[in-house]
Write a protein that holds these residues in place. Structure first.
Motif, PDB file in Angstrom:
ATOM      1  N   ILE A   1       0.571   9.204   8.686  1.00 18.44           N
ATOM      2  CA  ILE A   1       1.014   8.927   9.881  1.00 18.44           C
ATOM      3  C   ILE A   1       2.082   6.930  10.100  1.00 18.44           C
ATOM      4  N   CYS A   2       1.608   6.344   9.103  1.00 22.50           N
ATOM      5  CA  CYS A   2       2.492   5.249   8.689  1.00 22.50           C
ATOM      6  C   CYS A   2       3.845   6.264   7.707  1.00 22.50           C
ATOM      7  N   GLY A   3       3.293   6.912   7.391  1.00 14.91           N
ATOM      8  CA  GLY A   3       4.692   7.442   6.843  1.00 14.91           C
ATOM      9  C   GLY A   3       5.602   8.117   7.165  1.00 14.91           C
ATOM     10  N   GLU A   4       5.252   7.966   8.782  1.00 16.30           N
ATOM     11  CA  GLU A   4       6.684   8.386   9.995  1.00 16.30           C
ATOM     12  C   GLU A   4       7.322   8.161  10.148  1.00 16.30           C
ATOM     13  N   CYS A   5       6.970   6.424   9.995  1.00 18.11           N
ATOM     14  CA  CYS A   5       7.890   5.877  10.338  1.00 18.11           C
ATOM     15  C   CYS A   5       8.654   4.833   8.713  1.00 18.11           C
ATOM     16  N   HIS A   6       7.947   4.543   8.259  1.00 22.77           N
ATOM     17  CA  HIS A   6       7.602   3.829   6.565  1.00 22.77           C
ATOM     18  C   HIS A   6       7.684   4.815   5.555  1.00 22.77           C
ATOM     19  N   PRO A   7       8.241   3.857   4.551  1.00 19.39           N
ATOM     20  CA  PRO A   7       8.689   4.956   2.908  1.00 19.39           C
ATOM     21  C   PRO A   7       6.862   4.947   2.424  1.00 19.39           C
ATOM     22  N   ASN A   8       6.014   4.016   2.756  1.00 22.88           N
ATOM     23  CA  ASN A   8       4.278   3.884   2.522  1.00 22.88           C
ATOM     24  C   ASN A   8       4.654   3.278   0.995  1.00 22.88           C
ATOM     25  N   GLY A   9       5.833   2.999   0.584  1.00 20.45           N
ATOM     26  CA  GLY A   9       5.801   2.384  -1.353  1.00 20.45           C
ATOM     27  C   GLY A   9       5.803   4.075  -1.883  1.00 20.45           C
ATOM     28  N   GLY A  10       5.294   5.130  -1.676  1.00 22.77           N
ATOM     29  CA  GLY A  10       5.492   6.556  -2.411  1.00 22.77           C
ATOM     30  C   GLY A  10       3.856   6.206  -2.691  1.00 22.77           C
ATOM     31  N   GLN A  11       2.730   6.302  -1.853  1.00 24.85           N
ATOM     32  CA  GLN A  11       1.543   6.240  -1.439  1.00 24.85           C
ATOM     33  C   GLN A  11       1.149   7.620  -1.612  1.00 24.85           C
ATOM     34  N   VAL A  12       0.448   8.464  -1.934  1.00 20.95           N
ATOM     35  CA  VAL A  12      -0.015   9.341  -1.435  1.00 20.95           C
ATOM     36  C   VAL A  12      -1.586   9.691  -0.426  1.00 20.95           C
ATOM     37  N   MET A  13      -1.581  10.184   0.130  1.00 24.29           N
ATOM     38  CA  MET A  13      -2.940  10.511   0.270  1.00 24.29           C
ATOM     39  C   MET A  13      -4.429  11.442  -0.014  1.00 24.29           C
ATOM     40  N   VAL A  14      -5.091  10.823  -0.753  1.00 20.97           N
ATOM     41  CA  VAL A  14      -6.153  11.580  -1.228  1.00 20.97           C
ATOM     42  C   VAL A  14      -6.638  12.466  -0.116  1.00 20.97           C
ATOM     43  N   GLY A  15      -7.440  13.725  -1.140  1.00 21.73           N
ATOM     44  CA  GLY A  15      -7.412  15.067  -0.245  1.00 21.73           C
ATOM     45  C   GLY A  15      -7.089  15.694   0.177  1.00 21.73           C
TER      46      GLY A  15
ATOM     47  N   ALA B   1     -10.334  -2.326   3.641  1.00 24.22           N
ATOM     48  CA  ALA B   1      -8.951  -2.978   3.492  1.00 24.22           C
ATOM     49  C   ALA B   1      -9.109  -3.630   2.425  1.00 24.22           C
ATOM     50  N   GLU B   2     -10.353  -4.349   1.539  1.00 22.44           N
ATOM     51  CA  GLU B   2     -10.619  -4.944   0.559  1.00 22.44           C
ATOM     52  C   GLU B   2     -10.301  -3.930  -0.909  1.00 22.44           C
ATOM     53  N   ARG B   3     -10.770  -2.517  -0.278  1.00 21.45           N
ATOM     54  CA  ARG B   3     -10.914  -1.371  -1.276  1.00 21.45           C
ATOM     55  C   ARG B   3      -9.730  -0.602  -1.728  1.00 21.45           C
ATOM     56  N   THR B   4      -9.015  -0.815  -0.713  1.00 16.34           N
ATOM     57  CA  THR B   4      -7.369  -0.193  -1.170  1.00 16.34           C
ATOM     58  C   THR B   4      -6.409  -1.152  -0.904  1.00 16.34           C
ATOM     59  N   ALA B   5      -5.980  -2.705  -1.459  1.00 13.54           N
ATOM     60  CA  ALA B   5      -6.032  -3.937  -1.081  1.00 13.54           C
ATOM     61  C   ALA B   5      -4.223  -3.320  -2.255  1.00 13.54           C
ATOM     62  N   ASP B   6      -5.095  -2.691  -3.306  1.00 13.53           N
ATOM     63  CA  ASP B   6      -3.588  -2.229  -4.099  1.00 13.53           C
ATOM     64  C   ASP B   6      -2.527  -1.732  -3.999  1.00 13.53           C
ATOM     65  N   LEU B   7      -3.214  -1.118  -2.804  1.00 12.77           N
ATOM     66  CA  LEU B   7      -1.831  -0.559  -1.963  1.00 12.77           C
ATOM     67  C   LEU B   7      -0.971  -1.716  -1.340  1.00 12.77           C
TER      68      LEU B   7
END
Length: 168
Positions: A154-168, A119-125
């Protein structure tokens, strides 16, 4: 009608609680804590060729981890052939399968350490940090992160997620 709904809710909660206890007790299908496959004499790349090919540049995180110098045994611990036999599977499982990898391996001290560190490593989200969600943590990294298949937001199924994209 209300009694039936209440019973269904209680049964569902009971099943969820039992599953949670099973995970907490280490009853995952991954064989975590067992000897690495290399110690069983299994050559993963030769035995699971579609997965090995995928790790050389296919969908999923296997190629990402391979580029970091990780090998198959870094994520896949235990005796895979025995695990597959226990569930009645023969041969190589489909690359999209989430079988045989678990959160304990991902959160080991050599890798992502803990949910808190992740969570700390991805805090910039910010508010859209899936590793620090108001919904709590997901018990299985494989729900979103796939080793040999496309990632699932799976979060993006309900939320816009602020436009983030998954790595990989």
């Amino acid at each position: 009608m209300k009694k039936s709904l209440r019973l269904k809710t209680l049964v569902t909660m009971g099943i969820a609680a039992a599953f949670g206890l099973c995970l907490a007790a280490g009853c995952s299908p991954s064989g975590a804590g067992e000897e690495p496959l290399a110690s069983t004499g299994t050559d993963l790349a030769a035995t699971y060729t579609a997965h090995a090919d995928n790790a050389e540049g296919g969908a999923g995180l296997a190629s990402y981890h391979a580029a970091l110098g990780q090998d198959c045994e870094s994520c896949h611990t235990g005796d895979l052939a025995a695990q597959l036999a226990a569930v009645g599977k023969e041969g190589e499982p489909d690359c999209a399968s989430t079988f045989y990898n678990d959160t304990a391996t991902c959160l080991s001290s050599e890798c992502h350490v803990s949910w808190e560190k992740l969570a700390e490593r991805t805090a910039d989200l910010g508010d859209y940090n899936p590793h620090d969600s108001i919904h709590g943590t997901i018990e299985d990294c494989n729900e979103c992160h796939k080793g040999h298949a496309e990632q699932v937001d799976i979060c993006g199924e309900c939320h816009p997620n602020g436009g983030q994209v998954m790595v990989g």
